[in-house]
Design an enzyme around this catalytic site. Sequence first.
Site, PDB file in Angstrom:
ATOM      1  N   GLU A   1       0.809  -1.224   0.000  1.00  0.00           N
ATOM      2  CA  GLU A   1       0.000   0.000   0.000  1.00  0.00           C
ATOM      3  C   GLU A   1       0.844   1.277   0.000  1.00  0.00           C
ATOM      4  O   GLU A   1       0.483   2.241  -0.666  1.00  0.00           O
ATOM      5  CB  GLU A   1      -0.956  -0.016   1.197  1.00  0.00           C
ATOM      6  CG  GLU A   1      -1.899  -1.211   1.236  1.00  0.00           C
ATOM      7  CD  GLU A   1      -2.881  -1.280   0.072  1.00  0.00           C
ATOM      8  OE1 GLU A   1      -2.983  -0.316  -0.706  1.00  0.00           O
ATOM      9  OE2 GLU A   1      -3.563  -2.319  -0.047  1.00  0.00           O
TER      10      GLU A   1
ATOM     11  N   GLU B   1      -5.084   4.596  -1.057  1.00  0.00           N
ATOM     12  CA  GLU B   1      -4.053   3.631  -0.677  1.00  0.00           C
ATOM     13  C   GLU B   1      -3.495   3.947   0.715  1.00  0.00           C
ATOM     14  O   GLU B   1      -3.142   3.033   1.458  1.00  0.00           O
ATOM     15  CB  GLU B   1      -2.924   3.600  -1.705  1.00  0.00           C
ATOM     16  CG  GLU B   1      -3.341   3.194  -3.105  1.00  0.00           C
ATOM     17  CD  GLU B   1      -3.823   1.764  -3.275  1.00  0.00           C
ATOM     18  OE1 GLU B   1      -3.865   0.999  -2.291  1.00  0.00           O
ATOM     19  OE2 GLU B   1      -4.158   1.398  -4.406  1.00  0.00           O
TER      20      GLU B   1
ATOM     21  N   HIS C   1      -5.724   2.356   3.069  1.00  0.00           N
ATOM     22  CA  HIS C   1      -5.453   0.917   3.125  1.00  0.00           C
ATOM     23  C   HIS C   1      -4.207   0.641   3.973  1.00  0.00           C
ATOM     24  O   HIS C   1      -4.163  -0.336   4.723  1.00  0.00           O
ATOM     25  CB  HIS C   1      -5.274   0.350   1.725  1.00  0.00           C
ATOM     26  CG  HIS C   1      -6.496   0.463   0.880  1.00  0.00           C
ATOM     27  ND1 HIS C   1      -6.500   0.163  -0.462  1.00  0.00           N
ATOM     28  CD2 HIS C   1      -7.768   0.858   1.178  1.00  0.00           C
ATOM     29  CE1 HIS C   1      -7.719   0.363  -0.951  1.00  0.00           C
ATOM     30  NE2 HIS C   1      -8.489   0.794   0.021  1.00  0.00           N
TER      31      HIS C   1
ATOM     32  N   GLU D   1      -1.789  -3.100  -9.116  1.00  0.00           N
ATOM     33  CA  GLU D   1      -3.070  -3.443  -8.493  1.00  0.00           C
ATOM     34  C   GLU D   1      -3.359  -4.936  -8.595  1.00  0.00           C
ATOM     35  O   GLU D   1      -3.861  -5.548  -7.651  1.00  0.00           O
ATOM     36  CB  GLU D   1      -4.204  -2.640  -9.135  1.00  0.00           C
ATOM     37  CG  GLU D   1      -4.133  -1.143  -8.869  1.00  0.00           C
ATOM     38  CD  GLU D   1      -4.308  -0.771  -7.412  1.00  0.00           C
ATOM     39  OE1 GLU D   1      -5.071  -1.445  -6.687  1.00  0.00           O
ATOM     40  OE2 GLU D   1      -3.667   0.209  -6.978  1.00  0.00           O
TER      41      GLU D   1
ATOM     42  N   GLU E   1      -8.642  -3.413  -4.747  1.00  0.00           N
ATOM     43  CA  GLU E   1      -7.580  -3.541  -5.748  1.00  0.00           C
ATOM     44  C   GLU E   1      -8.190  -3.820  -7.120  1.00  0.00           C
ATOM     45  O   GLU E   1      -7.728  -3.294  -8.134  1.00  0.00           O
ATOM     46  CB  GLU E   1      -6.597  -4.654  -5.374  1.00  0.00           C
ATOM     47  CG  GLU E   1      -5.934  -4.520  -4.019  1.00  0.00           C
ATOM     48  CD  GLU E   1      -5.132  -3.255  -3.811  1.00  0.00           C
ATOM     49  OE1 GLU E   1      -4.759  -2.590  -4.796  1.00  0.00           O
ATOM     50  OE2 GLU E   1      -4.860  -2.934  -2.645  1.00  0.00           O
TER      51      GLU E   1
ATOM     52  N   HIS F   1      -9.626  -0.574  -8.431  1.00  0.00           N
ATOM     53  CA  HIS F   1      -8.552   0.323  -8.887  1.00  0.00           C
ATOM     54  C   HIS F   1      -8.000  -0.127 -10.234  1.00  0.00           C
ATOM     55  O   HIS F   1      -7.756   0.699 -11.121  1.00  0.00           O
ATOM     56  CB  HIS F   1      -7.421   0.377  -7.860  1.00  0.00           C
ATOM     57  CG  HIS F   1      -7.825   0.985  -6.565  1.00  0.00           C
ATOM     58  ND1 HIS F   1      -7.029   0.918  -5.449  1.00  0.00           N
ATOM     59  CD2 HIS F   1      -8.932   1.664  -6.192  1.00  0.00           C
ATOM     60  CE1 HIS F   1      -7.624   1.534  -4.449  1.00  0.00           C
ATOM     61  NE2 HIS F   1      -8.789   1.994  -4.876  1.00  0.00           N
TER      62      HIS F   1
END
Length: 189
Positions: A35, A64, A67, A135, A165, A168
């Site tokens: 991350e 991120e 995360h 990702e 993910e 993204h």
Amino acid sequence: MWVYEKKLQYPVRVSKCDPHMAKLLMEQYGGADGELAAALRYLNQRYTIPEKIIGLLNDIGTEEFAHLEMIATMIYKLTKDATVEQLEQAGLAAHYVNHDKALFYSNAAGVPFTATYIQAKGDPIADLYEDIAAEEKARATYQWLIDMTDDVDLQDSLKFLREREIVHSLRFREAVEILKDDRETKKIF
């Protein structure tokens, strides 16, 4: 620039002390496809990307960091009640000697974070393909982490991160198509 709500993006619960799982999660904390690397990569690339894509990189880059905060919380919760013997059995003796139970940006093997994880080519399409790959590698890592634990509470948070993910990756794929369409458009001056 930001409004910080003092809560995680998604709840993090763990059902037991598990230093071994904490060690594995460090891959997403300070590893090449983790991350921190993702957040820094996207926020760095936004300076050389066409204006219509800047917001996407900014949004995903800041997410991120959320995360990263979730992963840090998982690692903390999995180790806070661990004994020195449990940390040693989990392969975290060197980490304990250097940092006690403090978090440190390293991967699961204990290799410290390095800026070489952050890719930026300067070509928007090349950078976006790099982002898609990042990702997808993170998605795969989250699946493998899910497979490594029987803690259903922890699996729940990891599944949330795995799904983000995927989102993204899809958003970066859309951005590639936008830039390809622009490249193919005839420009009349």
